[in-house]
Design a protein around this motif. Structure first.
Motif, mmCIF file in Angstrom:
data_model
loop_
_atom_site.group_PDB
_atom_site.id
_atom_site.type_symbol
_atom_site.label_atom_id
_atom_site.label_comp_id
_atom_site.label_asym_id
_atom_site.label_seq_id
_atom_site.Cartn_x
_atom_site.Cartn_y
_atom_site.Cartn_z
ATOM 1 N N ILE A 178 34.161 -16.885 40.049
ATOM 2 C CA ILE A 178 35.583 -17.360 39.204
ATOM 3 C C ILE A 178 35.193 -17.279 37.877
ATOM 4 C CG2 ILE A 178 37.449 -19.169 38.988
ATOM 5 C CD1 ILE A 178 36.465 -20.424 41.724
ATOM 6 N N GLY A 179 35.956 -16.414 37.089
ATOM 7 C CA GLY A 179 35.897 -16.236 35.751
ATOM 8 C C GLY A 179 34.950 -15.038 35.587
ATOM 9 N N GLY A 184 30.748 -14.023 33.955
ATOM 10 C CA GLY A 184 30.977 -13.703 35.220
ATOM 11 C C GLY A 184 30.415 -12.002 35.447
ATOM 12 N N GLN A 185 30.720 -11.182 34.548
ATOM 13 C CA GLN A 185 30.269 -9.784 35.018
ATOM 14 C C GLN A 185 28.833 -9.622 35.122
ATOM 15 O OE1 GLN A 185 31.521 -8.021 30.965
ATOM 16 N NE2 GLN A 185 33.788 -8.532 31.230
ATOM 17 N N LEU A 186 28.009 -10.405 34.258
ATOM 18 C CA LEU A 186 26.701 -10.465 34.686
ATOM 19 C C LEU A 186 26.196 -10.934 36.188
ATOM 20 C CD1 LEU A 186 25.186 -11.141 31.170
ATOM 21 C CD2 LEU A 186 24.365 -9.117 32.548
ATOM 22 N N VAL A 203 37.522 -13.442 40.370
ATOM 23 C CA VAL A 203 38.935 -13.970 40.167
ATOM 24 C C VAL A 203 38.940 -14.416 38.504
ATOM 25 C CG1 VAL A 203 40.522 -15.897 40.637
ATOM 26 C CG2 VAL A 203 38.865 -15.351 42.527
ATOM 27 N N ASP A 204 40.093 -14.037 38.015
ATOM 28 C CA ASP A 204 40.468 -14.339 36.493
ATOM 29 C C ASP A 204 41.804 -14.203 36.193
ATOM 30 O OD1 ASP A 204 38.066 -14.305 34.021
ATOM 31 O OD2 ASP A 204 40.119 -13.734 33.509
ATOM 32 N N THR A 205 42.178 -14.845 35.183
ATOM 33 C CA THR A 205 43.666 -14.711 34.756
ATOM 34 C C THR A 205 43.802 -13.482 33.832
ATOM 35 O OG1 THR A 205 43.238 -16.093 32.667
ATOM 36 C CG2 THR A 205 43.999 -17.231 34.758
ATOM 37 N N ASP A 206 42.965 -12.710 33.616
ATOM 38 C CA ASP A 206 43.145 -11.710 32.561
ATOM 39 C C ASP A 206 42.829 -10.111 33.450
ATOM 40 O OD1 ASP A 206 42.224 -9.414 31.077
ATOM 41 O OD2 ASP A 206 41.757 -10.911 29.445
ATOM 42 N N ALA A 207 43.993 -9.480 33.775
ATOM 43 C CA ALA A 207 43.862 -8.225 34.375
ATOM 44 C C ALA A 207 42.687 -7.342 33.752
ATOM 45 C CB ALA A 207 45.184 -7.572 34.629
ATOM 46 N N GLY A 208 42.503 -7.256 32.594
ATOM 47 C CA GLY A 208 41.654 -6.248 31.999
ATOM 48 C C GLY A 208 40.118 -6.728 32.314
ATOM 49 N N LYS A 209 39.569 -7.821 32.389
ATOM 50 C CA LYS A 209 38.711 -8.546 32.714
ATOM 51 C C LYS A 209 38.299 -8.001 34.217
ATOM 52 C CE LYS A 209 38.183 -11.969 29.084
ATOM 53 N NZ LYS A 209 38.160 -13.026 28.720
ATOM 54 N N LEU A 210 39.421 -8.375 35.114
ATOM 55 C CA LEU A 210 39.284 -8.019 36.486
ATOM 56 C C LEU A 210 38.958 -6.536 36.702
ATOM 57 C CD1 LEU A 210 41.852 -10.297 38.014
ATOM 58 C CD2 LEU A 210 39.460 -10.489 38.245
ATOM 59 N N VAL A 244 30.125 -20.239 45.984
ATOM 60 C CA VAL A 244 31.287 -19.965 44.893
ATOM 61 C C VAL A 244 30.474 -20.326 43.679
ATOM 62 C CG1 VAL A 244 33.499 -20.943 44.320
ATOM 63 C CG2 VAL A 244 33.116 -20.680 46.813
ATOM 64 N N LEU A 245 30.690 -19.657 42.635
ATOM 65 C CA LEU A 245 30.324 -19.775 41.367
ATOM 66 C C LEU A 245 31.239 -19.846 40.291
ATOM 67 C CD1 LEU A 245 27.801 -16.903 42.268
ATOM 68 C CD2 LEU A 245 26.840 -18.721 40.782
ATOM 69 N N ASP A 246 31.698 -21.055 39.872
ATOM 70 C CA ASP A 246 32.462 -21.400 38.784
ATOM 71 C C ASP A 246 31.815 -21.141 37.571
ATOM 72 O OD1 ASP A 246 34.832 -22.244 37.246
ATOM 73 O OD2 ASP A 246 35.157 -24.132 38.316
#
Length: 347
Positions: A178-179, A184-186, A203-210, A244-246
């Motif tokens: 999550i994030g 999160g990328q690493l 999971v993220d709120t930013d489509a670009g990061k997803l 699950v990693l927040d």
């Protein structure tokens, strides 16, 4: 030399002229190639009063540091001028039982405080960084210090958070991150490099990061919303994820984490969002272990560097000269850094 220093609580850091440190016995002076800008720095900047473990200000920021050995003090062996190195960021007492095991992040005497995080040690957002002992330096080999700097925290924190749960991540298992920012990328890459997890969900709120998360190895990238929990539970056959990693740690992400974790799984809180996880008899699920690891062990950073040298993990980096450090933190605060921001004092 120029240094980016926090001079007062809830005041913007400022560039100041300070003396170049002179290494004493056992110490090393590092010419800073890269100093990572981290979300935890924002928490320090925004704190209304001194945080636990902090000495008096001013303090040079920067706890993700890499560069080249500039000079060494008397008694230092194994390193010489020009050697590319990365700096382990938790500086403990060196003699307690945790430190003797390489777990200086959990030092029993000094709380693992390192450069730019209190304890009286200036950080690496300056032209030079004084390191108190050679054991905190790890050779980088062919890695560029300007690219590698975030590995000492973002890479190591992610690695430690994943490694402690590897026994849960066999074939058929699911991990949820999550994030999907730099941390999160690493984490996604490390899950792919270390585990046999069948499904990694970002999971993220930013489509670009997803989109970036998908390129980093996520099997499923979900925009956070009302249906996200349902999607994850459907993917896991209504059982939830083993891990699950927040990476955020705010109220909505913690609530989601508890809803998508599985019985006997792990829920790991990495982000410093400051929210509390609601706990009752049935949430999180029965015997789901909750942990909030802090950074990682010194030997684990050596393992992280090996992964990077093998091209199994890469950091998406945006570089800023020292004069633009304040701008980098503002972009970080506004969520406009795609990966990790790195200050480069010697560009």
């Amino acid at each position: 030399m120029q240094a980016f220093r926090l001079v007062g609580w809830r005041q913007p850091p400022e560039l100041h002229e300070v003396p170049i440190p002179d290494p004493g016995p056992g110490q090393i002076l590092v010419k800073v190639g890269g100093a990572g800008a981290c979300h935890s720095d924002l928490h320090v900047m925004e704190a209304p009063a001194p945080l636990p473990g902090f000495t008096e200000l001013p303090l040079t920021l920067g706890h993700e540091n890499a560069g080249w050995v500039e000079s060494v003090g008397p008694g230092v062996t194994g390193f010489g001028p020009g050697d590319p190195v990365i700096v382990y960021g938790c500086w403990g007492c060196g003699v307690c039982s945790n430190c003797r095991r390489g777990r200086e992040n959990y030092c029993q005497n000094l709380a693992g405080q390192g450069p730019g995080l209190g304890g009286g040690h200036d950080g690496g957002m300056a032209e030079y960084l004084l390191v108190p002992a050679a054991r905190y330096l790890i050779p980088l080999g062919a890695l560029d210090p300007r690219q590698a700097a975030p590995l000492t925290d973002a890479g190591l924190t992610s690695y430690h958070a994943v490694k402690r749960s590897l026994h849960l991540l066999g074939p058929g298992s699911t991990a949820v991150v999550i994030g999907a920012g730099g941390l999160g990328q690493l984490t996604i890459q490390i899950l792919r490099a270390l585990s046999a997890a069948t499904t990694v969900i970002a999971v993220d709120t930013d489509a670009g990061k997803l989109d970036t998360a998908g390129h980093m190895g996520a099997d499923l990238a979900l925009l956070s919303g009302d249906e996200t929990t349902t999607r994850i539970r459907d993917v896991t056959g209504q059982q939830g994820a083993e891990l699950v990693l927040d990476m955020v740690g705010i109220e909505p992400t913690l609530r989601m984490a508890a809803q998508v974790a599985r019985t006997l799984g792990h829920l790991t809180i990495v982000g410093l969002g400051g929210a509390a996880l609601p706990v009752d008899f049935s949430s999180p699920p029965h015997e789901c272990s909750v942990a909030s690891p802090y950074w990682g062990y010194l030997p684990e950073l050596m393992e992280v560097i090996t992964l990077a040298q093998q091209d199994k993990i890469k950091v998406l980096v945006e570089h800023f000269p020292l004069a633009r450090a304040g701008e980098a933190y503002q972009l970080l605060h506004d969520g406009k850094i795609r990966g990790r921001a790195v200050i480069t004092p010697h560009d």
